[in-house]
Design a protein around this motif. Structure first.
Motif, PDB file in Angstrom:
ATOM      1  N   UNK A 553       0.743  -1.538   0.103  1.00 45.44           N
ATOM      2  CA  UNK A 553       0.327  -0.036  -0.168  1.00 45.44           C
ATOM      3  C   UNK A 553       0.583   1.456   0.091  1.00 45.44           C
ATOM      4  N   UNK A 554       2.349   1.535   0.484  1.00 50.56           N
ATOM      5  CA  UNK A 554       2.789   2.964   0.956  1.00 50.56           C
ATOM      6  C   UNK A 554       3.315   2.445  -0.673  1.00 50.56           C
ATOM      7  N   UNK A 555       3.761   1.515  -1.382  1.00 55.54           N
ATOM      8  CA  UNK A 555       4.228   1.457  -2.653  1.00 55.54           C
ATOM      9  C   UNK A 555       3.548   2.307  -4.038  1.00 55.54           C
ATOM     10  N   UNK A 556       2.682   1.504  -3.654  1.00 59.36           N
ATOM     11  CA  UNK A 556       1.652   1.863  -4.212  1.00 59.36           C
ATOM     12  C   UNK A 556       2.233   3.631  -4.848  1.00 59.36           C
ATOM     13  N   UNK A 557       1.480   4.478  -3.218  1.00 61.11           N
ATOM     14  CA  UNK A 557       1.589   5.919  -2.799  1.00 61.11           C
ATOM     15  C   UNK A 557       2.905   6.333  -3.302  1.00 61.11           C
ATOM     16  N   UNK A 558       4.011   5.382  -3.338  1.00 59.45           N
ATOM     17  CA  UNK A 558       5.175   6.612  -3.199  1.00 59.45           C
ATOM     18  C   UNK A 558       6.346   6.933  -4.826  1.00 59.45           C
ATOM     19  N   UNK A 559       5.926   5.394  -4.878  1.00 55.39           N
ATOM     20  CA  UNK A 559       6.559   4.630  -6.202  1.00 55.39           C
ATOM     21  C   UNK A 559       6.143   5.985  -7.391  1.00 55.39           C
ATOM     22  N   UNK A 560       4.579   6.015  -7.406  1.00 55.66           N
ATOM     23  CA  UNK A 560       4.458   7.070  -8.779  1.00 55.66           C
ATOM     24  C   UNK A 560       5.223   8.535  -9.052  1.00 55.66           C
ATOM     25  N   UNK A 561       4.844   9.153  -7.826  1.00 51.66           N
ATOM     26  CA  UNK A 561       5.191  10.470  -7.112  1.00 51.66           C
ATOM     27  C   UNK A 561       6.143  10.161  -6.861  1.00 51.66           C
ATOM     28  N   UNK A 562       7.644   9.013  -7.150  1.00 47.56           N
ATOM     29  CA  UNK A 562       9.255   9.700  -6.944  1.00 47.56           C
ATOM     30  C   UNK A 562       9.268  10.301  -5.810  1.00 47.56           C
ATOM     31  N   UNK A 563       8.420   9.501  -4.196  1.00 47.27           N
ATOM     32  CA  UNK A 563       9.446   9.194  -3.462  1.00 47.27           C
ATOM     33  C   UNK A 563      10.404   8.992  -2.504  1.00 47.27           C
TER      34      UNK A 563
END
Length: 775
Positions: A553-563
């Motif tokens: 769930x975290x990666x689904x939010x962070x990866x697309x935005x480059x966090x």
């Protein structure tokens, strides 16, 4: 001369010289002799004489004598009470400790053989003197080289007055002017200004006169050389004659050299245009340098006749400002005497308070912008910028602490620095900012609630659960009345504190509630933070499926935005879960991915934990590698004043890995491998963990010179001996009970450290070393 504005990232990580070092050979020889007899040597002299440059060159020459060399710059420290924190920060001791920074520094240095360069001590000399005396009495292997306009006046100190560069007393047709250091410096800097400039029969008399009139003062010579864009040497000599004699008539009781330095700066000031003088004065409001956007926001006016960029360029050309490339951007700096002259002018024209307020507003806004951009592709850029602006951020927050009408701005800035301080680990200084501002009038309730949230998280990270709960209670009382997202943020903070207080069930409940609130409001940044905390909490409870689900769930939010930051933590937790589940290969791959991200972030806590985790995974198959990584991890724990044993979720696997390694290797081999890890710097340790070639040594000497001062660890020396015996990587691995891949990595590190390209060279070097020992 130069001012070192530098934060050591590790032992012997000295600032690189960007201009040639001229003369001072006899000084270097005598200082070395004095330092062999005394553990505290102070280079004294007035500003501009070259104390800093001389100290850094001496430290560079002595770096092989000590296990570490650290530069502690005090030029940007305005408050003597901040000296211990600055000392700790320069040593990389970003702290979880609740104790004093002085005790932290003493405990860290007590067993170490290091050279400390304490630079620009004069304005905080009393505090530095006490700290230096404490270190000399409690840390038997610490040596100190200080620079100050006055001696520290403490027991055991040897004062070394730094004199001007040698100058020609008279000029004859045959006298070689190049033998004089002042002439050498003038010619060197002149060639940088006017390519092809050289000494000849036409200019030799003027150059000799300029060097003599400037009395061999390095800064004065550099400022004069910069005028060659406008004047010939003869014209410069003529103008200098009149102005210098006039401006050197300062206080009769002031040291003559100090008056001369003041005259040099004043002369440079008078040569500037009114626009340049005004910008000089305005730019003096910055601490530790500034960038173009800051100059535009703080110093420019709608009625300016020319763009501020043009005036900045003029000040750089006249050596009032130095311009450097720092992480891809231009950064401007002022030497302390020049900055002081600017502050005097700013006060004279009655604009000091106005510029300090504009400075504060810019950096408060910068922090707010960094907070807005944190969750996205600019995260690393924002992190780098905030790190570069440490001095200016401190000054802005100090302004907020003393000006009551700016208190809310200070609280909001502190609240917005939550993640930045978590990355850097400087919780102590962050909490001090809050303590000063929170003790004032209540102000805006929402701003205060957000500040209390951040303060409670920082307190929990320091292990100060009592303070964390107290801050949290006040914040929640305010947030409950406010409702909305502020209340959700305080619920999240309560879950964070509960986890560190050892109440996982309560943490799960609160974090789940906060996650629902952030999902409803669309706050992906805080939702991703909740997922990381939930992943950790579930992993600790043995809910591996839940931990991996939170990671996804975290990666689904962070990866697309480059966090990067939250993603790195989430990957580590997932790696731990996979390892616990019995899949070391997958665990190792994902943990290494996390470590690569942590290297980009340069987060001490994260690097320590990831080195630990890779050691745990390696323990079953390569116990020597595991022990080496654990030793390297301990270096990082030392910097942040804690260890794996303090954190309950790290203690058990740490002890188990050590037990496995001890059983497989025996006490002697375990201690040897552990010591090898302790001898690694951070970059080399990370390269070893990632099975990458060791980073190239920062050296300009040839391979044979590096070989004679190799810096090999005990394990590397052992492997080099086996290479000398003709063993292959596999045979070395069998002999030392390590994997062939680890043996290969060690051989690559040996080649890199020695500057060699083949095993044959290593074998030959070992033979030479043995022959030398026999002699």
């Amino acid at each position: 001369m130069t001012e070192a504005v530098f934060f050591s990232r590790g032992p012997a990580d000295l600032p690189l010289e960007v201009t040639s070092f001229v003369g001072r050979r006899s000084d270097l020889r005598r200082i070395r002799e004095v330092m062999s007899e005394s553990r505290l040597v102070t280079l004294t002299g007035f500003g501009g004489i070259g104390k800093t440059r001389l100290a850094l060159r001496m430290a560079s020459e002595l770096r092989r004598v000590f296990d570490g060399v650290y530069v502690v710059p005090f030029g940007g420290v305005a408050d003597s009470e901040a000296v211990p924190e600055q000392f700790a920060a320069a040593l990389g001791l970003h702290g979880r400790s609740r104790g004093s920074a002085t005790i932290t520094v003493v405990e860290y240095l007590r067993p170490r053989s290091v050279l400390l360069v304490l630079d620009n001590c004069e304005h905080v000399v009393e505090v530095v003197a006490v700290l230096a005396d404490t270190l000399l009495r409690t840390c038997p292997k610490v040596h100190i080289l200080a620079t100050s306009r006055e001696s520290l006046r403490t027991d055991g100190e040897v004062e070394y007055p730094v004199m001007p560069l040698t100058v020609p007393e008279h000029v004859s047709g045959e006298e070689p002017l190049n033998q004089f250091e002042a002439v050498q410096l003038f010619l060197d800097r002149a060639r940088a200004i006017v390519p092809g400039f050289d000494l000849n029969d036409e200019n030799r008399a003027a150059i000799a006169a300029i060097s003599r009139k400037l009395e061999g003062i390095p800064l004065a010579i550099e400022l004069a050389a910069a005028r060659l864009r406008t004047f010939s040497p003869a014209e410069l000599d003529a103008r200098l004659s009149d102005r210098w004699e006039l401006l050197s008539r300062g206080s009769r009781t002031a040291p003559s050299r100090h008056s001369t330095m003041a005259a040099c700066v004043e002369w440079s000031f008078d040569l500037c245009t009114p626009e340049e003088r005004l910008l000089w004065a305005k730019a003096a409001v910055f601490r530790d340098g500034f960038e173009l956007d800051a100059a535009v926001a703080v110093c420019s006016e709608p009625e300016d006749d020319e763009p501020i960029e043009e005036t900045l360029a003029s000040l750089v050309e006249k050596s009032v400002l130095t311009s450097t490339q720092d992480q891809g951007v231009h950064r401007y700096r002022m030497l302390p005497p020049i900055r002081y002259r600017g502050r005097v002018e700013l006060g004279r024209i009655g604009r000091d308070a106005e510029l300090r307020r504009r400075h504060k507003d810019f950096y408060v806004d910068l922090v707010a912008g960094a907070h807005e951009d944190w969750f996205g592709p600019r995260q690393l850029d924002m992190l780098s910028r905030l790190r570069r602006e440490g001095g200016n951020l401190g000054k802005a927050l100090e302004f907020c602490a003393v000006e009551s009408d700016s208190a809310d701005q200070g609280l909001m800035a502190g609240a917005n620095l939550l993640e930045f301080v978590l990355v850097g680990g400087r919780f102590g200084i962050g909490r001090q900012w809050f303590e000063r501002i929170l003790s004032g009038r209540p102000g805006d309730p929402e701003t205060r609630a957000l500040a209390l949230r951040t303060a409670s998280v920082w307190a929990a990270m320091q292990g100060d659960t009592e303070s964390a709960v107290s801050l949290l209670d006040e914040g929640q009382a305010l947030a409950t009345r406010l409702g909305g997202e502020t209340e959700t943020l305080l619920v999240q903070a309560a879950g964070f504190v509960a986890m560190f207080a050892g109440d996982p069930a309560r943490a799960e409940e609160l974090l789940t509630e906060a996650a629902r609130g952030f999902a409803a409001s669309g706050n992906d940044a805080e939702l991703a933070f909740c997922y990381v905390l939930l992943a950790l909490e579930r992993n600790l409870r043995g809910d591996l499926d839940g931990a991996l689900e939170s990671n996804r769930a975290c990666l689904a939010l962070t990866e697309p935005v480059g966090e990067v930051w939250l993603r790195s933590w989430s990957l580590w937790i997932a790696g731990q879960a996979l390892w616990t589940r019995g899949d070391p290969g997958a665990a190792r791959a994902i943990v290494m991915q996390s470590l690569r991200l942590k290297r980009d972030i340069a987060e001490p806590l994260g690097i320590a934990i990831l080195l630990e985790t890779l050691a745990w995974i390696a323990a079953a198959t390569d116990p020597a590698r595991a022990a080496t990584l654990l030793g390297a991890a301990q270096n990082e724990w030392d910097k942040i004043e804690t260890s794996a044993r303090v954190l309950p979720w790290l203690d058990t696997p740490h002890r188990e890995a050590m037990d496995v390694a001890r059983t497989r290797l025996g006490d002697a081999a375990l201690d040897s491998a552990w010591s090898d890890g302790r001898a690694l710097d951070q970059a080399t340790a990370i390269a070893l963990a990632l099975e990458e070639p060791a980073p190239a040594a920062k050296s300009t000497t040839g391979p044979r010179t590096r070989a004679s001062q190799s810096g090999l660890t005990r394990r590397e020396r052992q492997i080099a001996e086996l290479v000398h015996q003709g063993l292959s990587d596999k045979q070395i691995a069998d002999t030392l009970v390590i994997s062939p891949r680890t043996a290969e990595t060690h051989v690559q590190h040996i080649l890199t450290k020695l500057g060699f390209t083949s095993r044959t060279q290593v074998a030959a070097w070992i033979g030479e070393q043995r022959s030398s020992d026999d002699r």
